[in-house]
Design an enzyme around this catalytic site. Structure first.
Site, PDB file in Angstrom:
ATOM      1  N   PRO A  62      49.472  20.434  18.765  1.00 41.09           N
ATOM      2  CA  PRO A  62      50.309  21.549  18.329  1.00 41.09           C
ATOM      3  C   PRO A  62      51.601  21.690  19.121  1.00 41.09           C
ATOM      4  CG  PRO A  62      48.255  22.341  19.326  1.00 41.09           C
ATOM      5  CD  PRO A  62      48.154  20.869  19.221  1.00 41.09           C
ATOM      6  N   ASN A  63      52.630  22.031  18.369  1.00 45.19           N
ATOM      7  CA  ASN A  63      53.966  22.338  18.857  1.00 45.19           C
ATOM      8  C   ASN A  63      54.768  21.121  19.306  1.00 45.19           C
ATOM      9  OD1 ASN A  63      53.727  25.210  18.458  1.00 45.19           O
ATOM     10  ND2 ASN A  63      52.350  25.191  20.220  1.00 45.19           N
ATOM     11  N   ARG A  66      61.846  23.112  21.733  1.00 50.28           N
ATOM     12  CA  ARG A  66      60.999  24.144  22.353  1.00 50.28           C
ATOM     13  C   ARG A  66      60.959  23.942  23.868  1.00 50.28           C
ATOM     14  NH1 ARG A  66      55.274  23.489  23.364  1.00 50.28           N
ATOM     15  NH2 ARG A  66      54.449  25.463  24.074  1.00 50.28           N
ATOM     16  N   TYR A 107      59.982  20.592  28.744  1.00 50.95           N
ATOM     17  CA  TYR A 107      59.630  19.380  28.014  1.00 50.95           C
ATOM     18  C   TYR A 107      60.791  18.415  27.810  1.00 50.95           C
ATOM     19  CZ  TYR A 107      55.535  22.215  27.074  1.00 50.95           C
ATOM     20  OH  TYR A 107      54.410  22.990  27.225  1.00 50.95           O
ATOM     21  N   ASN A 142      48.165  13.327  23.413  1.00 54.95           N
ATOM     22  CA  ASN A 142      48.687  14.552  24.004  1.00 54.95           C
ATOM     23  C   ASN A 142      48.219  15.647  23.064  1.00 54.95           C
ATOM     24  OD1 ASN A 142      50.078  16.774  24.886  1.00 54.95           O
ATOM     25  ND2 ASN A 142      52.036  15.723  25.127  1.00 54.95           N
ATOM     26  N   ALA A 171      48.006  22.235  23.529  1.00 54.14           N
ATOM     27  CA  ALA A 171      47.139  23.333  23.950  1.00 54.14           C
ATOM     28  C   ALA A 171      45.665  23.071  23.649  1.00 54.14           C
ATOM     29  CB  ALA A 171      47.589  24.636  23.296  1.00 54.14           C
ATOM     30  N   GLU A 217      45.026  10.104  28.204  1.00 53.29           N
ATOM     31  CA  GLU A 217      45.531  11.462  28.001  1.00 53.29           C
ATOM     32  C   GLU A 217      46.916  11.556  28.637  1.00 53.29           C
ATOM     33  OE1 GLU A 217      44.358  16.000  29.460  1.00 53.29           O
ATOM     34  OE2 GLU A 217      42.988  14.345  29.868  1.00 53.29           O
ATOM     35  N   HIS A 252      50.436  14.151  29.285  1.00 52.14           N
ATOM     36  CA  HIS A 252      51.115  15.451  29.252  1.00 52.14           C
ATOM     37  C   HIS A 252      52.526  15.246  29.770  1.00 52.14           C
ATOM     38  CE1 HIS A 252      47.503  17.574  28.197  1.00 52.14           C
ATOM     39  NE2 HIS A 252      46.887  16.828  29.088  1.00 52.14           N
ATOM     40  N   ARG A 306      51.650  24.474  36.484  1.00 51.29           N
ATOM     41  CA  ARG A 306      51.880  25.535  35.498  1.00 51.29           C
ATOM     42  C   ARG A 306      50.747  26.556  35.554  1.00 51.29           C
ATOM     43  NH1 ARG A 306      53.543  23.046  29.983  1.00 51.29           N
ATOM     44  NH2 ARG A 306      54.132  25.221  29.649  1.00 51.29           N
TER      45      ARG A 306
END
Length: 144
Positions: free
Chosen positions: A10-11, A18, A23, A72, A75, A96, A98, A105
């Site tokens: 998502p996103n 964003r 990012y 990735n 969330a 994985e 990110h 964070r």
């Protein structure tokens, strides 16, 4: 079967727009180009969805169509036992990724349901983490 599925949750369709302070300004198309350049003669299939079930369906399809997965999960990394279960049904390597360093964070981002299944985790290297993940999976599938 020399292909890698690169999954984005998502996103990530808003990458470059964003929160660029977190990012960066690169887009998902830039990520796809980077992955294809890193893959050499290995085919890359790049997918993105904001829907958990769609990501799971692609992981299920990967069982017979792809040698490895770069994921990735956005969330869903921190919430989805269902994606973890789907990845456990996949026999190839999983990396994985990110873009940001999730450990710098919010505390809820420190836990990953993906990491216990992943053969490696890359965090905090921006979109270059995708290229590193693709190269690693290529090394693994070319060695087998």
């Amino acid at each position: 079967m020399k292909s890698i599925l690169v999954l984005n949750g998502p996103n990530l369709n808003l990458l470059g727009k964003r929160q660029p302070e977190i990012y960066g300004h690169a887009t998902l198309d830039d990520v796809a180009d980077l992955c294809r350049a890193a893959a050499g003669d290995v085919t890359i299939r790049m997918e993105q969805s904001n829907h958990e079930g769609q990501l799971i369906d692609w992981i299920h399809e990967a069982r017979t169509a792809h040698a490895g997965i770069v994921i990735n999960a956005g969330a869903y990394t921190h919430t989805s036992v269902a994606i973890f279960d789907a990845l456990n049904a996949f026999d190839g390597p999983v990396i994985e990724v990110h873009i940001s360093n999730v450990h710098k964070r919010e505390s809820f981002r420190h836990h990953s349901y993906i990491s216990p299944r992943a053969d490696g985790v890359i965090v905090g290297f921006g979109i270059n983490g995708y290229a590193a993940a693709v190269r690693q999976i290529c090394d693994l599938i070319n060695a087998s």
